[in-house]
Every structure is written in C-alpha cells, then in structure tokens.
Design an enzyme around this catalytic site. Structure first.
Site, PDB file in Angstrom:
ATOM      1  N   LYS A  48      40.088 -26.167 114.804  1.00 26.87           N
ATOM      2  CA  LYS A  48      40.648 -24.820 115.035  1.00 26.87           C
ATOM      3  C   LYS A  48      41.218 -24.246 113.742  1.00 26.87           C
ATOM      4  CE  LYS A  48      41.513 -25.750 119.876  1.00 26.87           C
ATOM      5  NZ  LYS A  48      42.433 -26.273 120.890  1.00 26.87           N
ATOM      6  N   GLN A  92      48.640 -27.456 121.699  1.00 22.92           N
ATOM      7  CA  GLN A  92      47.478 -28.301 121.987  1.00 22.92           C
ATOM      8  C   GLN A  92      47.805 -29.239 123.148  1.00 22.92           C
ATOM      9  OE1 GLN A  92      44.363 -28.133 120.531  1.00 22.92           O
ATOM     10  NE2 GLN A  92      43.723 -29.690 121.987  1.00 22.92           N
ATOM     11  N   ASP A 115      45.797 -18.920 124.320  1.00 22.36           N
ATOM     12  CA  ASP A 115      45.082 -19.730 125.307  1.00 22.36           C
ATOM     13  C   ASP A 115      44.987 -19.018 126.658  1.00 22.36           C
ATOM     14  OD1 ASP A 115      43.797 -22.048 124.766  1.00 22.36           O
ATOM     15  OD2 ASP A 115      45.544 -23.360 124.983  1.00 22.36           O
TER      16      ASP A 115
END
Ligand code: NDP
Length: 277
Positions: A48, A92, A115
């Site tokens: 990422k 994460q 997200d």
C-alpha cells in the site's frame, strides 16, 4: 469467455490517478497504522505504501508493536484525525486480540476513513449518499463497469455476508438495479440459487467451493476469495471448470485483489476532496 483482467484495470486506474495527482499542488497523504507482527499484514502494508508513492501520493506507515495498548492506538488515531496534512487513515486489520477493533475503527474521522468501514460511511452507502465506500466491493463494481456488464434488471447472487465484502457489494449491486440474492452459510439449496445467477459474486473464503454445475451458461463470475492452498493462491471458484461456462470471469490472483489496492488510492484522493469541501 472473456477474462476480466483486474491487474490491467488497476494499472490503468493508477495511471489515471498519477496524472490527476501530478497536476495537484498539495498531494493526498495516506497513513497506514500497523499494530503487531502479522506476516501477511506486513506485506500488504508495504504494498500500500509503495502503491501510494508510485503514483505521487504521500504514503507512510506507523508501525507499532503487538503489545500496544488501546489508549496508545486511540492516541495515534486521534492525532492523525487532527493532522490536516493527513487525508486518509487506514488501520490494517486484523489487530491483536487484546485491542478493541470496532472502537478503534469508529474513532477514525469518517471523512478520512479510506477503508469505508466506519458506521457513518456504512450508513452513507446504505442511504446512497456520497461517502467513502469499502475498497473491495467498489473494485468489483468498477470491474463490472469497465467490462460493460449491464447490471440493470439482472439476477445477481452474492455468496458471503461480511461487512467487508458481501453486504456492501450486495447493496451496491442493488443500487445498480440488479435483483440481488445474498447467500451465506445457512442458505439452503445454494447450488440451485447460484444457477439462477446472471452475475455471481463469491466472497466466502472457501477454496474452489463454486463448481461448474453451480454456474449457468453465460454467467459473469467475480471471485473475491483469496485462499492459500499448498502454497498457491486460489479463489473460491473452480476457475478451470467454471471458465468453460462463464461469459466473463476474474482469475485469482489478478482479478479483484489488485482492484482493492487501486480503489484504496482512489479513496484517498476522494477523502482529500471531501475534506477540502
Ligand atoms: P468472512 O469470513 O468474514 O465471511 C465469509 C462469508 O462467507 C460469511 O458470510 C459466511 O457465512 C459465508 N460462507 C462461508 N462458507 C460458506 C458456504 N460454504 N456457503 C455459503 N456461504 C459461506 O470473509 P470476508 O468476507 O472477509 O472474505 C471472503 C473472502 O474474500 C476471503 O477469501 C478473503 O480472503 C477474500 N478477500 C479478498 C479481498 C480481495 O481484495 N480480493 C479483500 C477481502 C477479502 P456466515 O455469515 O453464515 O458465516
């Protein structure tokens, strides 16, 4: 049969973003928070960060040990919320068991929630309001659009009802005017339900669970599953057999996976725009 090449679509999205970002004075900044030593998470986070910097965004990772306290995690998130130079915050997952994941996710400023998992963004999706959408379901929809799959009036079947994939993708398909059936582990006659699908999206996390006899001729099959079997990555669909019946199908790897990463970058740019409104 046409192969839906997620890797190629993701690459063109990154190119589009790179051009857009090159023309921007202030670059979008993504910060990933990684707690603990999960090996797969370390790899994902590294990818990422690299993706972000490759397209000219700013990307950084805050790495914290597995014994980080809830207070410390919340302090980090609060600080990132306040930092006006940070546009996207990604926690994460999974985080270590002693931490309260839901509480931490809900602390993230919804406008920085790249997200799309914050309750506010879930609500915005369900009410069809502008907001940050979860990456994998958005990636699935983008693949359908770019491969000219008309969803309107089509029978779509989704296997899996997680908050991360199944539920949001079902909602997005419904908003794209498909008639959606959402299946899960208690669904009866799954084979029969799947055979009725013109669009089949599979996100169960069960290697090769969708076999050719469950798929109608000409169906569009999107395999979200990522499973490691004998050291090899496989999806939830028996690709070799199902591809003989499908009109379009995603491979694993190289299908939905790269799209998830590309949408994360799109979301960071979108987050910046939302914050600057
Ligand atoms: P979850 O484990 O959270 O959810 C799985 C869902 O599948 C559940 O709703 C479960 O039903 C359902 N399910 C499980 N077994 C069956 C079965 N035999 N028949 C019908 N339904 C079943 O998984 P996620 O949604 O997080 O992920 C799904 C898969 O997608 C995984 O392989 C994951 O690795 C992959 N993934 C891939 C991404 C990508 O970028 N390509 C991103 C995110 C995930 P119930 O609710 O009843 O338990």
């Amino acid at each position: 049969m046409e192969l839906i090449d997620g890797k190629a679509v993701a690459a063109s999205i990154r190119e589009e973003l790179k051009e857009e970002i090159a023309a921007m004075e202030t670059k979008p900044k993504l910060v990933v928070v990684l707690v603990g030593d999960d090996a797969a998470s370390k790899v994902y986070v590294g990818m990422k960060e690299r993706d972000a910097t490759e397209i000219g965004m700013e990307g950084s990772v805050i790495r914290k040990p597995a014994n980080t306290s809830q207070e410390e995690l919340e302090r980090i998130i609060t600080q990132l919320n306040r930092d006006e130079t940070v546009h996207g915050i990604l926690l994460q997952l999974p985080i270590p068991d002693h931490l309260d994941e839901a509480r931490a996710l809900d602390l993230i400023n919804p406008d920085k929630d790249v997200d799309g998992l914050h309750d506010v963004n879930v609500g915005r999706l369900h009410n069809k309001k502008d907001g940050l959408r979860p990456c994998t379901p958005s990636g699935v929809m983008e693949l359908l659009r770019r491969y000219d799959v008309d969803t309107s009036g089509k029978r779509a079947v989704v296997i899996g009802r997680s908050n991360l994939v199944g539920k949001p993708v079902a909602r997005m398909l419904e908003q794209a005017n498909a008639t959606v059936t959402l299946c899960h582990s208690r669904t009866k006659d799954l084979d029969q339900v799947c055979r009725g699908a013109e669009i089949l999206v599979v996100a169960a996390g069960r290697p090769n669970m969708v076999t050719a006899d469950m798929v109608s001729d000409g169906a569009v099959v999107i395999d979200v599953g990522i499973n490691r079997v004998d050291g090899k990555l496989v999806g939830d669909v028996d690709f070799e057999q199902v591809k003989l019946k499908a009109s379009k199908i995603t491979p694993v790897p190289g299908g939905v996976g790269p799209m998830t990463r590309a949408v994360l970058l799109q979301n960071c740019l979108k987050a910046m725009r939302i914050q600057n409104r």
